[in-house]
Design a protein around this motif. Structure first.
Motif, PDB file in Angstrom:
ATOM      1  N   GLY A 117       4.613  -3.501   0.248  1.00  0.00           N
ATOM      2  CA  GLY A 117       3.899  -3.542  -0.095  1.00  0.00           C
ATOM      3  C   GLY A 117       3.643  -2.776  -1.722  1.00  0.00           C
ATOM      4  N   PHE A 118       4.831  -1.757  -0.710  1.00  0.00           N
ATOM      5  CA  PHE A 118       4.869  -0.708  -1.616  1.00  0.00           C
ATOM      6  C   PHE A 118       5.924  -1.446  -3.140  1.00  0.00           C
TER       7      PHE A 118
ATOM      8  N   THR B  30       5.453  -4.359  -3.273  1.00  0.00           N
ATOM      9  CA  THR B  30       4.672  -5.125  -3.828  1.00  0.00           C
ATOM     10  C   THR B  30       3.933  -4.685  -5.744  1.00  0.00           C
ATOM     11  N   ALA B  31       3.967  -3.611  -5.148  1.00  0.00           N
ATOM     12  CA  ALA B  31       3.253  -2.579  -6.440  1.00  0.00           C
ATOM     13  C   ALA B  31       3.574  -2.400  -7.207  1.00  0.00           C
TER      14      ALA B  31
ATOM     15  N   ALA C 115       3.661  -5.075  -9.458  1.00  0.00           N
ATOM     16  CA  ALA C 115       2.999  -5.206 -10.091  1.00  0.00           C
ATOM     17  C   ALA C 115       2.114  -4.669 -11.201  1.00  0.00           C
ATOM     18  N   ALA C 116       3.222  -3.255 -10.933  1.00  0.00           N
ATOM     19  CA  ALA C 116       3.410  -2.930 -12.534  1.00  0.00           C
ATOM     20  C   ALA C 116       4.409  -2.887 -13.384  1.00  0.00           C
TER      21      ALA C 116
ATOM     22  N   PHE D 139      -0.439  -0.567  -9.985  1.00  0.00           N
ATOM     23  CA  PHE D 139       0.784  -0.297  -8.773  1.00  0.00           C
ATOM     24  C   PHE D 139      -0.748  -0.047  -8.219  1.00  0.00           C
ATOM     25  N   ALA D 140      -1.959   0.606  -8.443  1.00  0.00           N
ATOM     26  CA  ALA D 140      -2.749   0.896  -7.685  1.00  0.00           C
ATOM     27  C   ALA D 140      -3.659   0.269  -7.225  1.00  0.00           C
TER      28      ALA D 140
ATOM     29  N   ALA E 104      -2.358  -3.178  -6.319  1.00  0.00           N
ATOM     30  CA  ALA E 104      -1.161  -2.854  -5.175  1.00  0.00           C
ATOM     31  C   ALA E 104      -1.685  -2.697  -4.071  1.00  0.00           C
ATOM     32  N   ILE E 105      -1.456  -1.614  -3.517  1.00  0.00           N
ATOM     33  CA  ILE E 105      -1.071  -0.387  -2.266  1.00  0.00           C
ATOM     34  C   ILE E 105      -2.764  -0.682  -2.370  1.00  0.00           C
TER      35      ILE E 105
ATOM     36  N   THR F 219      -2.474  -4.007   0.025  1.00  0.00           N
ATOM     37  CA  THR F 219      -1.640  -3.397   1.482  1.00  0.00           C
ATOM     38  C   THR F 219      -2.660  -3.096   1.882  1.00  0.00           C
TER      39      THR F 219
ATOM     40  N   ILE G  15       0.334 -10.673  -7.180  1.00  0.00           N
ATOM     41  CA  ILE G  15       0.102  -9.591  -5.552  1.00  0.00           C
ATOM     42  C   ILE G  15      -0.349 -10.252  -4.868  1.00  0.00           C
TER      43      ILE G  15
END
Length: 174
Positions: free
Chosen positions: A38-39, A41-42, A45-46, A86-87, A89-90, A93, A149
């Motif tokens: 997940g991190f 992925t974030a 995504a960013a 980023f947020a 994606a978190i 997750t 994501i």
């Protein structure tokens, strides 16, 4: 000392619920792998948000998220947009983790949730006053970030979950 009278014998704990053979066991979730993925992925995504903004503003010359005189990168809004991706994606997750732990067919629910979130992200730019090309570019960028994501977390979930062994597996028959 005599055996307990409530039907429990040996060192079984009467307060613990033991699954019966008929109860299906849930897949186990490796939270470390899930959150590491997940991190990752974030971060992706960013970076997709950043590359998308540089492409749209710098190469295509379409001014999104900041005034036209802000250059190819834009301004602080560009950084905020990347942190927002980023947020999201978190957050996705976290939702995925809950679904994996609690829901039947968690990936079906996750994909539906993500598709609806992507739809919202695509529609929102058309609700604000801006040039049509800016609205289309922002909607397209939101779509790409959302698909990124969703697809990455779908892959992460398949790696971070282990199906329980079938009933009777591991028993030695003589």
């Amino acid at each position: 000392m005599s055996a307990p009278q409530d039907g429990w014998a040996g060192n079984q704990d009467p307060t613990r619920r033991y699954p019966s053979a008929a109860e299906p066991q849930r897949p186990s979730v490796d939270a470390g792998k899930l959150w590491a993925g997940g991190f990752g992925t974030a971060v992706v995504a960013a970076l997709v948000a950043l590359v998308g903004i540089l492409l749209v503003r710098g190469v295509l010359g379409i001014h999104i998220l900041s005034p036209s005189d802000a250059g190819a990168y834009g301004d602080a809004t560009t950084t905020t947009y990347a942190f927002g991706a980023f947020a999201v994606a978190i957050l996705a997750t976290g939702v995925l983790h809950l679904l994996l732990l609690l829901m039947p067919r968690p990936m079906s629910f996750f994909i539906w949730i993500m598709l609806l979130v992507i739809a919202v992200g695509v529609l929102i730019p058309f609700t604000i006053l801006a040039a049509l090309e800016s609205q289309i570019a922002t909607a397209a960028l939101n779509f790409v970030i959302g698909i990124c994501i969703m697809s990455l977390l779908n892959s992460v979930a398949s790696i971070a979950t282990r199906e329980p062994p079938p009933p009777g597996a591991g028993t030695v028959r003589g």
